[in-house]
Design a protein around this motif. Sequence first.
Motif, short mmCIF file in Angstrom:
data_model
loop_
_atom_site.label_atom_id
_atom_site.label_comp_id
_atom_site.label_asym_id
_atom_site.label_seq_id
_atom_site.Cartn_x
_atom_site.Cartn_y
_atom_site.Cartn_z
N GLN A 120 -33.61 95.47 97.07
CA GLN A 120 -34.70 94.59 97.12
C GLN A 120 -35.64 94.90 95.54
N ARG A 121 -35.95 96.06 95.45
CA ARG A 121 -36.68 96.19 94.09
C ARG A 121 -36.12 96.15 92.97
N MET A 122 -34.75 95.98 93.10
CA MET A 122 -33.83 95.96 91.94
C MET A 122 -33.48 94.45 91.85
N GLY A 123 -34.01 93.59 92.65
CA GLY A 123 -33.91 91.90 92.41
C GLY A 123 -32.61 91.48 93.41
N VAL A 124 -32.35 92.09 94.17
CA VAL A 124 -31.36 91.51 95.23
C VAL A 124 -32.03 90.82 96.55
N GLN A 125 -31.87 89.50 96.67
CA GLN A 125 -32.26 88.96 97.81
C GLN A 125 -31.43 89.21 99.18
N ILE A 126 -32.14 89.67 100.17
CA ILE A 126 -31.03 90.02 101.22
C ILE A 126 -31.54 89.58 102.61
N PHE A 127 -30.51 89.21 103.35
CA PHE A 127 -30.64 88.56 104.86
C PHE A 127 -30.07 89.29 105.78
N LEU A 128 -30.71 89.89 106.71
CA LEU A 128 -30.15 90.76 107.92
C LEU A 128 -30.29 89.98 109.18
N THR A 129 -29.28 90.22 110.01
CA THR A 129 -29.64 89.94 111.46
C THR A 129 -29.72 91.33 112.19
N THR A 130 -30.44 91.48 113.22
CA THR A 130 -30.50 92.66 114.11
C THR A 130 -31.00 92.62 115.51
N HIS A 131 -30.43 93.57 116.23
CA HIS A 131 -30.83 93.54 117.71
C HIS A 131 -31.52 95.18 117.77
N ASP A 132 -31.67 95.76 116.84
CA ASP A 132 -32.10 97.26 117.16
C ASP A 132 -33.13 97.66 116.71
#
Length: 344
Positions: free
Chosen positions: A266-278
């Motif tokens: 993310q700091r390098m400029g990647v946009q991230i989308f996660l799902t989680t149940h944890d």
Amino acid sequence: MLEKIKFEKFTAFESLEIPLSTGINIFIGANGTGKTHILKAIYAACEVTQSQKSLADKTNRVFLPSGKQMGRLVKRARGNLSGYFEVTRRIAERQKSLTIRLSVTNHTKEPETATLSGAYKQWLEHSLESVYIPVKDMMANAPGFRSLYNLRNIHFEEVYADIIDRVFLGFLRGPTDSRRKQLLDILQRAMDGKIISQNEEFFLKNQQGELEFTLLAEGIRKLGLLWVLIQNGTLLNGSILCWDEPEANLNPKLMRTVVEILLELQRMGVQIFLTTHDYVVLKEFDLQAQNTDKVLFHSLYRNLGEIEVASTESYLNICPNVIDDTFGSVVDREIKKYMGNLGK
């Protein structure tokens, strides 16, 4: 980078609009609240800028409704209905936003009859490198899968074929920059080796030799997948990463490493989308994120039967938080059980 996504009578959603962080977006919620559907819609809208496919066709292949009938993606109800999803992105070099919308009716059968509106031509002119990591590992199943998928009508969502295409990209030429090298080193220590491929088969190579992926724990395979995507330049500044349940088959101890890597991407400029149940995933982001990191938590929940969303930058302000509530309930039950045993 993507700015927001909106749904109207599409799959599980009656009406939903979600603001998106340019950093990390984490979707939580009970089963059946549409977390994976959000990631798939995002991925389809991004991937077409690379493949130049029709958004309708890509969406149909990613969601894979029964009989490949697109109308089945409209939220189920009686009568003639239409639904859509809409994605907005910011074009930094032009200092403007673009929006595209895919609309279908519940009678739509073929992707060609779906309606595409908005700035689609301009959308395609600005390529977005994107990758979708599904719950099930595919690197161990890579040999022969691409040719089988291309030649036969097999019932796999296209995200599985796409991720194999991404991992077979050759490594970037030239020396590895210091930030990518740092991430690769972290993963190599966690895996005790690095990844190589031979004849479409992947191996973990270390001092003991070369161990094929079919003999590796699936959690290690996930770290290996991240290593490959960073090494071959798929995850660079301006790219999009969608990852469905990164905790699946991963020892909770390794989540610290995974979250460390994701925050740095993310700091390098990647946009991230996660799902989680944890619970561990959420807490690792809470513990490791710095004030300058952009992390947005999206809690999906049902209100009078319909799915709504509450978004917050603060872990403590996630509400409702089904993960935290469940973890707290387990602790309460443990205390009651322990105190009850003391009274005997």
